[in-house]
Motif scaffolding. Structure first.
Motif, PDB file in Angstrom:
ATOM      1  N   LEU A 111       0.408  -4.959  13.997  1.00 22.13           N
ATOM      2  CA  LEU A 111       0.971  -5.102  12.601  1.00 22.13           C
ATOM      3  C   LEU A 111       2.046  -3.943  12.430  1.00 22.13           C
ATOM      4  CD1 LEU A 111      -2.100  -6.228  10.650  1.00 22.13           C
ATOM      5  CD2 LEU A 111      -0.159  -7.605  11.199  1.00 22.13           C
ATOM      6  N   THR A 112       1.566  -2.843  12.800  1.00 24.02           N
ATOM      7  CA  THR A 112       2.635  -1.878  12.634  1.00 24.02           C
ATOM      8  C   THR A 112       3.812  -1.937  13.423  1.00 24.02           C
ATOM      9  OG1 THR A 112       0.775  -0.169  12.004  1.00 24.02           O
ATOM     10  CG2 THR A 112       2.760   0.676  12.747  1.00 24.02           C
ATOM     11  N   TRP A 113       3.816  -2.494  14.556  1.00 22.37           N
ATOM     12  CA  TRP A 113       4.945  -2.636  15.368  1.00 22.37           C
ATOM     13  C   TRP A 113       5.886  -3.908  14.816  1.00 22.37           C
ATOM     14  CZ3 TRP A 113       5.186  -0.470  20.340  1.00 22.37           C
ATOM     15  CH2 TRP A 113       6.619  -1.111  21.023  1.00 22.37           C
ATOM     16  N   VAL A 114       5.289  -4.852  14.041  1.00 22.16           N
ATOM     17  CA  VAL A 114       5.870  -5.790  13.616  1.00 22.16           C
ATOM     18  C   VAL A 114       6.648  -5.661  12.411  1.00 22.16           C
ATOM     19  CG1 VAL A 114       5.693  -8.223  12.673  1.00 22.16           C
ATOM     20  CG2 VAL A 114       4.326  -7.593  14.596  1.00 22.16           C
ATOM     21  N   VAL A 115       6.055  -4.771  11.240  1.00 23.17           N
ATOM     22  CA  VAL A 115       6.863  -4.477  10.077  1.00 23.17           C
ATOM     23  C   VAL A 115       8.070  -3.931  10.401  1.00 23.17           C
ATOM     24  CG1 VAL A 115       4.652  -4.355   8.998  1.00 23.17           C
ATOM     25  CG2 VAL A 115       5.720  -2.415   9.700  1.00 23.17           C
ATOM     26  N   ASN A 116       9.263  -4.237   9.222  1.00 25.86           N
ATOM     27  CA  ASN A 116      10.459  -3.771   9.429  1.00 25.86           C
ATOM     28  C   ASN A 116      10.488  -2.380   8.316  1.00 25.86           C
ATOM     29  OD1 ASN A 116      13.184  -2.956   9.310  1.00 25.86           O
ATOM     30  ND2 ASN A 116      13.673  -5.165   8.508  1.00 25.86           N
ATOM     31  N   PRO A 117      10.470  -1.465   9.123  1.00 24.29           N
ATOM     32  CA  PRO A 117      10.502   0.034   8.273  1.00 24.29           C
ATOM     33  C   PRO A 117      11.895   0.408   7.653  1.00 24.29           C
ATOM     34  CG  PRO A 117      11.124   0.438  10.567  1.00 24.29           C
ATOM     35  CD  PRO A 117      10.967  -0.954  10.625  1.00 24.29           C
ATOM     36  N   ILE A 118      12.652  -0.653   7.381  1.00 24.56           N
ATOM     37  CA  ILE A 118      13.705  -0.409   6.514  1.00 24.56           C
ATOM     38  C   ILE A 118      13.388  -0.690   5.203  1.00 24.56           C
ATOM     39  CG2 ILE A 118      16.272  -1.064   6.056  1.00 24.56           C
ATOM     40  CD1 ILE A 118      16.649  -0.940   9.039  1.00 24.56           C
ATOM     41  N   ILE A 119      12.732  -1.969   4.987  1.00 26.46           N
ATOM     42  CA  ILE A 119      12.194  -2.440   3.519  1.00 26.46           C
ATOM     43  C   ILE A 119      11.152  -1.633   3.091  1.00 26.46           C
ATOM     44  CG2 ILE A 119      11.523  -4.440   2.482  1.00 26.46           C
ATOM     45  CD1 ILE A 119      12.597  -6.277   4.649  1.00 26.46           C
ATOM     46  N   VAL A 120      11.254  -1.195   1.828  1.00 28.44           N
ATOM     47  CA  VAL A 120      10.253  -0.357   0.964  1.00 28.44           C
ATOM     48  C   VAL A 120       8.995  -0.774   1.154  1.00 28.44           C
ATOM     49  CG1 VAL A 120       9.756   0.779  -0.982  1.00 28.44           C
ATOM     50  CG2 VAL A 120      12.308   0.762  -0.387  1.00 28.44           C
ATOM     51  N   THR A 121       8.512  -2.207   0.992  1.00 29.74           N
ATOM     52  CA  THR A 121       7.527  -2.795   0.722  1.00 29.74           C
ATOM     53  C   THR A 121       6.754  -2.671   2.146  1.00 29.74           C
ATOM     54  OG1 THR A 121       8.114  -4.957   0.867  1.00 29.74           O
ATOM     55  CG2 THR A 121       7.912  -4.153  -1.177  1.00 29.74           C
ATOM     56  N   GLN A 122       7.484  -2.816   3.306  1.00 28.44           N
ATOM     57  CA  GLN A 122       6.988  -2.814   4.345  1.00 28.44           C
ATOM     58  C   GLN A 122       6.730  -1.350   4.850  1.00 28.44           C
ATOM     59  OE1 GLN A 122       8.894  -5.492   7.225  1.00 28.44           O
ATOM     60  NE2 GLN A 122       8.166  -7.158   6.118  1.00 28.44           N
ATOM     61  N   GLN A 123       7.527  -0.454   4.234  1.00 24.19           N
ATOM     62  CA  GLN A 123       7.209   1.075   4.700  1.00 24.19           C
ATOM     63  C   GLN A 123       5.780   1.216   4.259  1.00 24.19           C
ATOM     64  OE1 GLN A 123      10.316   3.389   2.934  1.00 24.19           O
ATOM     65  NE2 GLN A 123      11.732   2.965   4.636  1.00 24.19           N
ATOM     66  N   LEU A 175      -2.165  -4.100  -2.582  1.00 26.82           N
ATOM     67  CA  LEU A 175      -2.114  -4.224  -4.076  1.00 26.82           C
ATOM     68  C   LEU A 175      -0.577  -3.404  -4.244  1.00 26.82           C
ATOM     69  CD1 LEU A 175      -5.725  -3.443  -5.248  1.00 26.82           C
ATOM     70  CD2 LEU A 175      -4.389  -5.508  -5.066  1.00 26.82           C
ATOM     71  N   LYS A 176      -0.196  -2.643  -3.631  1.00 25.33           N
ATOM     72  CA  LYS A 176       0.848  -1.676  -3.968  1.00 25.33           C
ATOM     73  C   LYS A 176       2.044  -2.287  -3.520  1.00 25.33           C
ATOM     74  CE  LYS A 176       3.279   1.856  -5.302  1.00 25.33           C
ATOM     75  NZ  LYS A 176       4.136   1.978  -6.581  1.00 25.33           N
ATOM     76  N   GLY A 177       2.129  -2.611  -2.086  1.00 29.25           N
ATOM     77  CA  GLY A 177       3.251  -3.128  -1.558  1.00 29.25           C
ATOM     78  C   GLY A 177       3.193  -4.482  -0.990  1.00 29.25           C
ATOM     79  N   GLY A 178       2.037  -5.233  -1.267  1.00 29.69           N
ATOM     80  CA  GLY A 178       1.737  -6.341  -0.947  1.00 29.69           C
ATOM     81  C   GLY A 178       2.621  -7.372  -0.669  1.00 29.69           C
ATOM     82  N   ALA A 179       1.900  -8.590  -0.580  1.00 25.35           N
ATOM     83  CA  ALA A 179       2.775  -9.809  -0.138  1.00 25.35           C
ATOM     84  C   ALA A 179       3.990 -10.168  -1.455  1.00 25.35           C
ATOM     85  CB  ALA A 179       2.216 -10.996  -0.031  1.00 25.35           C
TER      86      ALA A 179
END
Length: 87
Positions: free
Chosen positions: A22-34, A82-86
């Motif tokens: 899951l860490t590998w898949v997320v895009n680190p540029i988007i704040v919620t995915q950070q 809850l903070k950066g969720g879907a």
């Protein structure tokens, strides 16, 4: 007793594998995915410390520390979603 240690370690390793993917898949540029990546990395580090603790103590480990670690992982995942969720 050794069988329960093996089961705990296998479950922890499986969860850590899922968190790594899951860490590998997320895009680190988007704040919620950070925020999600930070939660995944924090949980993965807690799992690593639990695995090292179990191997260091072998059969003499305290189950309370394992329960506390699992509780922290659940708390981090809940706060992450809850903070950066879907969105």
């Amino acid at each position: 007793m050794a069988k329960s240690v093996d089961v705990i370690l296998v479950v922890l390793l499986l969860v850590q594998g899922v968190l790594t993917v899951l860490t590998w898949v997320v895009n680190p540029i988007i704040v919620t995915q950070q925020i999600q990546a930070a939660g995944y990395i924090a949980s993965s580090l807690i799992i690593l410390s639990m695995i090292v603790y179990i191997y260091y103590r072998s059969e003499d480990y305290d189950q309370e520390w394992i329960a506390a670690g699992i509780g922290m992982i659940i708390l981090i995942m809940l706060l992450t979603y809850l903070k950066g969720g879907a969105t």
